[in-house]
Design a protein around this motif. Sequence first.
Motif, PDB file in Angstrom:
ATOM      1  N   PHE A  11       0.833  -1.199   0.000  1.00 17.87           N
ATOM      2  CA  PHE A  11       0.000   0.000   0.000  1.00 17.87           C
ATOM      3  C   PHE A  11       0.870   1.252   0.000  1.00 17.87           C
ATOM      4  O   PHE A  11       0.639   2.186  -0.779  1.00 17.87           O
ATOM      5  CB  PHE A  11      -0.891   0.013   1.257  1.00 17.87           C
ATOM      6  N   HIS A  12       1.869   1.253   0.867  1.00 20.09           N
ATOM      7  CA  HIS A  12       2.677   2.452   1.033  1.00 20.09           C
ATOM      8  C   HIS A  12       3.542   2.741  -0.186  1.00 20.09           C
ATOM      9  O   HIS A  12       3.670   3.898  -0.602  1.00 20.09           O
ATOM     10  CB  HIS A  12       3.558   2.319   2.279  1.00 20.09           C
ATOM     11  N   SER A  18      -6.562  -1.668   7.635  1.00 21.06           N
ATOM     12  CA  SER A  18      -6.919  -0.642   8.614  1.00 21.06           C
ATOM     13  C   SER A  18      -7.956   0.290   7.986  1.00 21.06           C
ATOM     14  O   SER A  18      -8.113   0.325   6.757  1.00 21.06           O
ATOM     15  CB  SER A  18      -5.690   0.164   9.023  1.00 21.06           C
ATOM     16  N   PRO A  19      -8.670   1.074   8.798  1.00 20.54           N
ATOM     17  CA  PRO A  19      -9.613   2.044   8.224  1.00 20.54           C
ATOM     18  C   PRO A  19      -8.957   2.996   7.234  1.00 20.54           C
ATOM     19  O   PRO A  19      -9.568   3.343   6.211  1.00 20.54           O
ATOM     20  CB  PRO A  19     -10.138   2.785   9.462  1.00 20.54           C
ATOM     21  N   LEU A  20      -7.717   3.419   7.499  1.00 20.07           N
ATOM     22  CA  LEU A  20      -7.021   4.311   6.574  1.00 20.07           C
ATOM     23  C   LEU A  20      -6.743   3.617   5.256  1.00 20.07           C
ATOM     24  O   LEU A  20      -6.952   4.189   4.171  1.00 20.07           O
ATOM     25  CB  LEU A  20      -5.721   4.799   7.218  1.00 20.07           C
ATOM     26  N   GLN A  21      -6.261   2.391   5.291  1.00 19.28           N
ATOM     27  CA  GLN A  21      -5.999   1.658   4.060  1.00 19.28           C
ATOM     28  C   GLN A  21      -7.294   1.354   3.311  1.00 19.28           C
ATOM     29  O   GLN A  21      -7.323   1.381   2.071  1.00 19.28           O
ATOM     30  CB  GLN A  21      -5.243   0.373   4.378  1.00 19.28           C
ATOM     31  N   HIS A  22      -8.356   1.088   4.038  1.00 22.52           N
ATOM     32  CA  HIS A  22      -9.649   0.840   3.393  1.00 22.52           C
ATOM     33  C   HIS A  22     -10.133   2.084   2.654  1.00 22.52           C
ATOM     34  O   HIS A  22     -10.619   1.998   1.518  1.00 22.52           O
ATOM     35  CB  HIS A  22     -10.679   0.414   4.441  1.00 22.52           C
ATOM     36  N   ARG A  23      -9.970   3.245   3.283  1.00 22.83           N
ATOM     37  CA  ARG A  23     -10.386   4.471   2.604  1.00 22.83           C
ATOM     38  C   ARG A  23      -9.566   4.685   1.332  1.00 22.83           C
ATOM     39  O   ARG A  23     -10.122   5.037   0.273  1.00 22.83           O
ATOM     40  CB  ARG A  23     -10.232   5.680   3.527  1.00 22.83           C
ATOM     41  N   ARG A  30     -10.753   2.319  -1.423  1.00 20.73           N
ATOM     42  CA  ARG A  30     -12.015   2.735  -2.056  1.00 20.73           C
ATOM     43  C   ARG A  30     -11.806   3.930  -2.973  1.00 20.73           C
ATOM     44  O   ARG A  30     -12.450   4.038  -4.022  1.00 20.73           O
ATOM     45  CB  ARG A  30     -13.053   3.071  -0.978  1.00 20.73           C
ATOM     46  N   LEU A  31     -10.906   4.822  -2.591  1.00 17.51           N
ATOM     47  CA  LEU A  31     -10.611   5.975  -3.445  1.00 17.51           C
ATOM     48  C   LEU A  31      -9.856   5.554  -4.695  1.00 17.51           C
ATOM     49  O   LEU A  31     -10.041   6.146  -5.772  1.00 17.51           O
ATOM     50  CB  LEU A  31      -9.814   7.013  -2.657  1.00 17.51           C
ATOM     51  N   TRP A  32      -8.986   4.557  -4.592  1.00 15.13           N
ATOM     52  CA  TRP A  32      -8.335   4.012  -5.780  1.00 15.13           C
ATOM     53  C   TRP A  32      -9.373   3.472  -6.764  1.00 15.13           C
ATOM     54  O   TRP A  32      -9.262   3.655  -7.969  1.00 15.13           O
ATOM     55  CB  TRP A  32      -7.387   2.879  -5.388  1.00 15.13           C
ATOM     56  N   ALA A  70      -2.608  -2.487  16.208  1.00 14.16           N
ATOM     57  CA  ALA A  70      -2.070  -1.451  15.329  1.00 14.16           C
ATOM     58  C   ALA A  70      -3.130  -0.889  14.385  1.00 14.16           C
ATOM     59  O   ALA A  70      -2.806  -0.148  13.454  1.00 14.16           O
ATOM     60  CB  ALA A  70      -0.895  -1.994  14.524  1.00 14.16           C
ATOM     61  N   GLY A  71      -4.385  -1.235  14.622  1.00 16.33           N
ATOM     62  CA  GLY A  71      -5.468  -0.687  13.813  1.00 16.33           C
ATOM     63  C   GLY A  71      -6.044  -1.614  12.782  1.00 16.33           C
ATOM     64  O   GLY A  71      -7.020  -1.271  12.105  1.00 16.33           O
ATOM     65  N   ALA A  72      -5.479  -2.821  12.606  1.00 16.54           N
ATOM     66  CA  ALA A  72      -6.014  -3.770  11.627  1.00 16.54           C
ATOM     67  C   ALA A  72      -7.341  -4.331  12.121  1.00 16.54           C
ATOM     68  O   ALA A  72      -7.573  -4.474  13.321  1.00 16.54           O
ATOM     69  CB  ALA A  72      -5.023  -4.910  11.400  1.00 16.54           C
ATOM     70  N   THR A  73      -8.214  -4.651  11.178  1.00 13.39           N
ATOM     71  CA  THR A  73      -9.501  -5.226  11.535  1.00 13.39           C
ATOM     72  C   THR A  73      -9.975  -6.166  10.438  1.00 13.39           C
ATOM     73  O   THR A  73      -9.803  -5.881   9.247  1.00 13.39           O
ATOM     74  CB  THR A  73     -10.563  -4.138  11.773  1.00 13.39           C
TER      75      THR A  73
END
Length: 504
Positions: A93-94, A238-243, A246-248, A269-272
């Motif tokens: 992702f990064h 994570s919620p940030l990666q999910h956002r 979706r924007l991609w 660490a925020g994963a879900t």
Amino acid sequence: MVRVSTQSDDFLDELDASQREAAVTTEGPVRIIAGAGAGKTRTITRRIAHACAVGDWNPARAVAVTFSVKAADEMGQRLQRLGAPSSITTSTFHSLALQQLRGVWHELCDTPFPHLVEKPGALTFRAMKRVLRSSDIDDSQVRDVMAEIAWLKVCLIDPDDYAKVCAAMHREPPANLDPERMSQIMGMFEDEKTARNQIDFNDMLLIACHVLQTPGELASSIRSQIGTLTVDEYQDLSPLQHRLMRLWLGDNRNICVVGDPAQTIYSFAGATSYYLRDFANEFAPVTADLTLNTDYRSTPQIIRYANKVLAASPEREHYIRLDASRTTGRRVQVTGYADDVAEARAVARRIAKAVQQGERMGDCAVLTRVNAQQTLICRALHEEGIRYRVRTESGWHNASMPSTEQGRKALMESLERGEDQGVATVSTIHAAKGLEFRHVWIVGCSEGLIPFSSPAAGETLEEERRLFYVGVTRAENSLHLSFSQGSGTSALSTRQASRFLLRG
């Protein structure tokens, strides 16, 4: 109209019926729940290669993302061996977000591209120390504060809402700070980084989201680069990666996600796993919703043990049950010892005996819950003449090998390339995720270590159960579980065997 490719090619012949169905369903949305050892990487690489080979996908717009450089490289290498076009993108992702931002930065602003701090190391640490110069906290607490800021970002929590979140989640801020002070510190830390023109990986994802959600040609040009998107290890989103994902995509529905809710071990660490479990609702109607539950890695005895670990979970309905493809194997061994030293020495002796009987050192691994356990293990291995390498969440750190610095450097470089050089592995369970070994020893299977801190029923305990499951499923041929009744430092300290250990 949904397209399912009916054309065939040689590499599909290696797949079982469920894997093949996943590979030939070339139009998304597709969800693949893939259990441990079920061949998920084999399946998705063949799906990508097949779709490009038969003309269903444009290779230049085929993108696959995962969570580690190692996993992305492995995916790319497998596609290369399949003869897939080199224009296919395999990335983290990064890395993908960084590439996209660098490509459009000159159109965003006139200032130089910010300095990317790849690890929360010296630069950001010193910046945080300056922010906290009036606070009486030690270096470990500084790291905890930085980890909390990272958690806020990946969970998309505004600093102004931090106090409300803490109250709702019964979350305690680090370093004995109150929520209001923590919010202030986050703002000061970001100001300090801005003054130094620094960003970290999470900042980069946030900036990429900002660019993509701003209407205009820049967002459109980035989206146009992605015709089909494959996301591996989707349970770690994570919620940030999910956002960002979706924007991609925008209106594009050609997405395939692969994951296993039972292997979610980074919630801290925020994963879900919520996005994996909710995929069929979020992307309804889906083209295919498939399950790969045949384990080709482990013996029936190991798989049976792993299934029982999850069967005791209150969330067992979210987990799949593995089926074994192999027919024979050894009994899973559970052994108790008087103290940690006795446990470490016994494990080292067992590995030495296995090597004497013809097993390779490189096929043996000792897994721990925390880094601190590794010192005794390494010492015991050294005493038995067992060469080893050490792995933590941040990578390879140490190796007991050629005594000269030149020989040691050459060895460490070979380890980074994935060459085991016939050395045993000592690793935390977290760092061993994605790896597999013929023979696995999991040490410290006692309350306080596994599960760590002996939590009450709830999500923390469930994450510890999943972590133990991940450790168990790293083993191919033999699995040895052990615990000690005491640390050896105090006659008053008595431990109990982990509640995750099975009897009978």
